[in-house]
Design a protein around this motif. Structure first.
Motif, PDB file in Angstrom:
ATOM      1  N   UNK A  96      53.715  37.825  38.342  1.00 42.16           N
ATOM      2  CA  UNK A  96      53.231  37.235  39.590  1.00 42.16           C
ATOM      3  C   UNK A  96      53.669  38.106  40.769  1.00 42.16           C
ATOM      4  N   UNK A  97      52.764  38.339  41.707  1.00 48.63           N
ATOM      5  CA  UNK A  97      53.067  39.123  42.904  1.00 48.63           C
ATOM      6  C   UNK A  97      52.801  40.606  42.746  1.00 48.63           C
ATOM      7  N   UNK A  98      52.437  41.046  41.558  1.00 54.91           N
ATOM      8  CA  UNK A  98      52.202  42.475  41.319  1.00 54.91           C
ATOM      9  C   UNK A  98      50.930  42.941  42.000  1.00 54.91           C
ATOM     10  N   UNK A  99      50.982  44.165  42.484  1.00 58.04           N
ATOM     11  CA  UNK A  99      49.790  44.847  42.978  1.00 58.04           C
ATOM     12  C   UNK A  99      49.421  45.821  41.871  1.00 58.04           C
ATOM     13  N   UNK A 100      48.243  45.624  41.302  1.00 59.09           N
ATOM     14  CA  UNK A 100      47.860  46.403  40.129  1.00 59.09           C
ATOM     15  C   UNK A 100      46.594  47.200  40.405  1.00 59.09           C
ATOM     16  N   UNK A 101      46.502  48.324  39.745  1.00 56.86           N
ATOM     17  CA  UNK A 101      45.272  49.094  39.778  1.00 56.86           C
ATOM     18  C   UNK A 101      44.769  49.149  38.340  1.00 56.86           C
ATOM     19  N   UNK A 102      43.537  48.723  38.170  1.00 58.35           N
ATOM     20  CA  UNK A 102      42.932  48.651  36.841  1.00 58.35           C
ATOM     21  C   UNK A 102      41.739  49.587  36.756  1.00 58.35           C
ATOM     22  N   UNK A 103      41.556  50.165  35.589  1.00 60.75           N
ATOM     23  CA  UNK A 103      40.379  50.984  35.333  1.00 60.75           C
ATOM     24  C   UNK A 103      39.533  50.290  34.284  1.00 60.75           C
ATOM     25  N   UNK A 104      38.270  50.100  34.602  1.00 60.93           N
ATOM     26  CA  UNK A 104      37.315  49.556  33.646  1.00 60.93           C
ATOM     27  C   UNK A 104      37.016  50.677  32.655  1.00 60.93           C
ATOM     28  N   UNK A 105      37.442  50.522  31.406  1.00 63.49           N
ATOM     29  CA  UNK A 105      37.294  51.605  30.431  1.00 63.49           C
ATOM     30  C   UNK A 105      35.850  51.826  29.998  1.00 63.49           C
ATOM     31  N   UNK A 106      34.975  50.869  30.273  1.00 67.52           N
ATOM     32  CA  UNK A 106      33.562  51.028  29.922  1.00 67.52           C
ATOM     33  C   UNK A 106      32.837  51.980  30.875  1.00 67.52           C
ATOM     34  N   UNK A 107      33.114  51.855  32.188  1.00 71.10           N
ATOM     35  CA  UNK A 107      32.381  52.679  33.153  1.00 71.10           C
ATOM     36  C   UNK A 107      33.286  53.556  34.035  1.00 71.10           C
ATOM     37  N   UNK A 108      34.593  53.463  33.884  1.00 68.62           N
ATOM     38  CA  UNK A 108      35.514  54.318  34.628  1.00 68.62           C
ATOM     39  C   UNK A 108      35.830  53.880  36.047  1.00 68.62           C
ATOM     40  N   UNK A 109      35.278  52.760  36.510  1.00 67.72           N
ATOM     41  CA  UNK A 109      35.546  52.274  37.866  1.00 67.72           C
ATOM     42  C   UNK A 109      36.975  51.741  37.957  1.00 67.72           C
ATOM     43  N   UNK A 110      37.600  51.951  39.117  1.00 68.20           N
ATOM     44  CA  UNK A 110      38.949  51.429  39.338  1.00 68.20           C
ATOM     45  C   UNK A 110      38.922  50.399  40.452  1.00 68.20           C
ATOM     46  N   UNK A 111      39.879  49.475  40.404  1.00 74.72           N
ATOM     47  CA  UNK A 111      39.990  48.440  41.428  1.00 74.72           C
ATOM     48  C   UNK A 111      41.459  48.044  41.567  1.00 74.72           C
ATOM     49  N   UNK A 112      41.844  47.677  42.796  1.00 76.71           N
ATOM     50  CA  UNK A 112      43.209  47.216  43.076  1.00 76.71           C
ATOM     51  C   UNK A 112      43.181  45.711  43.312  1.00 76.71           C
ATOM     52  N   UNK A 113      44.157  45.031  42.740  1.00 76.49           N
ATOM     53  CA  UNK A 113      44.291  43.590  42.898  1.00 76.49           C
ATOM     54  C   UNK A 113      45.753  43.245  43.139  1.00 76.49           C
ATOM     55  N   UNK A 114      45.965  42.104  43.761  1.00 78.71           N
ATOM     56  CA  UNK A 114      47.311  41.543  43.861  1.00 78.71           C
ATOM     57  C   UNK A 114      47.240  40.157  43.250  1.00 78.71           C
ATOM     58  N   UNK A 115      48.176  39.848  42.371  1.00 80.23           N
ATOM     59  CA  UNK A 115      48.190  38.539  41.711  1.00 80.23           C
ATOM     60  C   UNK A 115      49.001  37.591  42.571  1.00 80.23           C
ATOM     61  N   UNK A 116      48.333  36.554  43.092  1.00 80.33           N
ATOM     62  CA  UNK A 116      48.957  35.586  43.990  1.00 80.33           C
ATOM     63  C   UNK A 116      48.676  34.165  43.509  1.00 80.33           C
ATOM     64  N   UNK A 117      49.207  33.192  44.218  1.00 78.84           N
ATOM     65  CA  UNK A 117      48.976  31.797  43.878  1.00 78.84           C
ATOM     66  C   UNK A 117      47.563  31.362  44.242  1.00 78.84           C
ATOM     67  N   UNK A 118      47.090  30.263  43.670  1.00 77.02           N
ATOM     68  CA  UNK A 118      45.725  29.800  43.928  1.00 77.02           C
ATOM     69  C   UNK A 118      45.476  29.390  45.377  1.00 77.02           C
ATOM     70  N   UNK A 119      46.536  29.111  46.138  1.00 69.47           N
ATOM     71  CA  UNK A 119      46.365  28.704  47.529  1.00 69.47           C
ATOM     72  C   UNK A 119      46.205  29.885  48.483  1.00 69.47           C
ATOM     73  N   UNK A 120      46.381  31.103  47.995  1.00 64.86           N
ATOM     74  CA  UNK A 120      46.338  32.255  48.891  1.00 64.86           C
ATOM     75  C   UNK A 120      45.376  33.346  48.433  1.00 64.86           C
ATOM     76  N   UNK A 121      44.435  33.027  47.563  1.00 61.51           N
ATOM     77  CA  UNK A 121      43.486  34.033  47.098  1.00 61.51           C
ATOM     78  C   UNK A 121      42.604  34.503  48.254  1.00 61.51           C
ATOM     79  N   UNK A 122      42.219  35.765  48.202  1.00 54.93           N
ATOM     80  CA  UNK A 122      41.376  36.360  49.235  1.00 54.93           C
ATOM     81  C   UNK A 122      40.620  37.522  48.602  1.00 54.93           C
TER      82      UNK A 122
END
Length: 168
Positions: A96-122
């Motif tokens: 919880x609270x991590x800022x992660x960068x993920x790569x979609x292995x099917x198409x090579x696209x990357x995206x950054x996410x932060x895992x937060x509580x349901x009350x603070x999603x954006x």
């Protein structure tokens, strides 16, 4: 056939410190600033006479109901929340609270996410709920791990290419 539906699953009661402070300030603003203004405007609209044809009165009653509904929700939700403080000892693992960068292995696209509580999603900021399918799938994965997630768009494979924490 009945209309009964099972209740929705309860959301996880965890939040970051900044999200907790934001909810508390929202409750304070609603209760001490906005609600008194709306009550005053409602009283002025009610004093104008016939309420059945008074659009201002109807609007203010509806606005007051919305404020009261949100205040009631926040008053119950805030005490039940657990604030997650600090980063974990293992900073290469996703929690919880991590800022992660993920790569979609099917198409090579990357995206950054932060895992937060349901009350603070954006979505615009890339903050996803810990209850989301992607967050559930990536939890406890380490740097360079590959995993699969069942997303609304379908079954997708990802690789964790970066893990960091906001207070680092």
């Amino acid at each position: 056939m009945t209309r009964w539906r099972p209740p929705a699953p309860r959301s996880t009661a965890i939040i970051t410190r900044e999200g907790f402070e934001k909810l508390k300030s929202e409750l304070d603003h609603l209760w001490h600033t906005l609600r008194p203004e709306v009550v005053k405007a409602l009283a002025a609209a009610a004093a104008e006479g016939d309420r059945s044809e008074n659009a201002e009165y109807t609007y203010r009653k509806k606005q007051l109901g919305e404020i009261d509904r949100r205040v009631r929700y926040l008053s119950k939700r805030i005490p039940s929340l657990k604030v997650a403080e600090g980063a974990p000892a293992d900073r290469a693992t996703v929690f919880f609270g991590a800022i992660i960068e993920l790569e979609n292995t099917d198409n090579g696209e990357t995206a950054r996410y932060r895992i937060v509580g349901p009350d603070e999603t954006d979505a615009k900021r890339g903050w996803i709920s810990i209850d989301s399918p992607l967050a559930r799938a990536v939890l406890k994965k380490k740097l360079d791990d590959e995993f699969e997630a069942e997303l609304p768009a379908g079954h997708t494979r990802f690789a964790v290419i970066a893990v960091e924490y906001a207070d680092a």
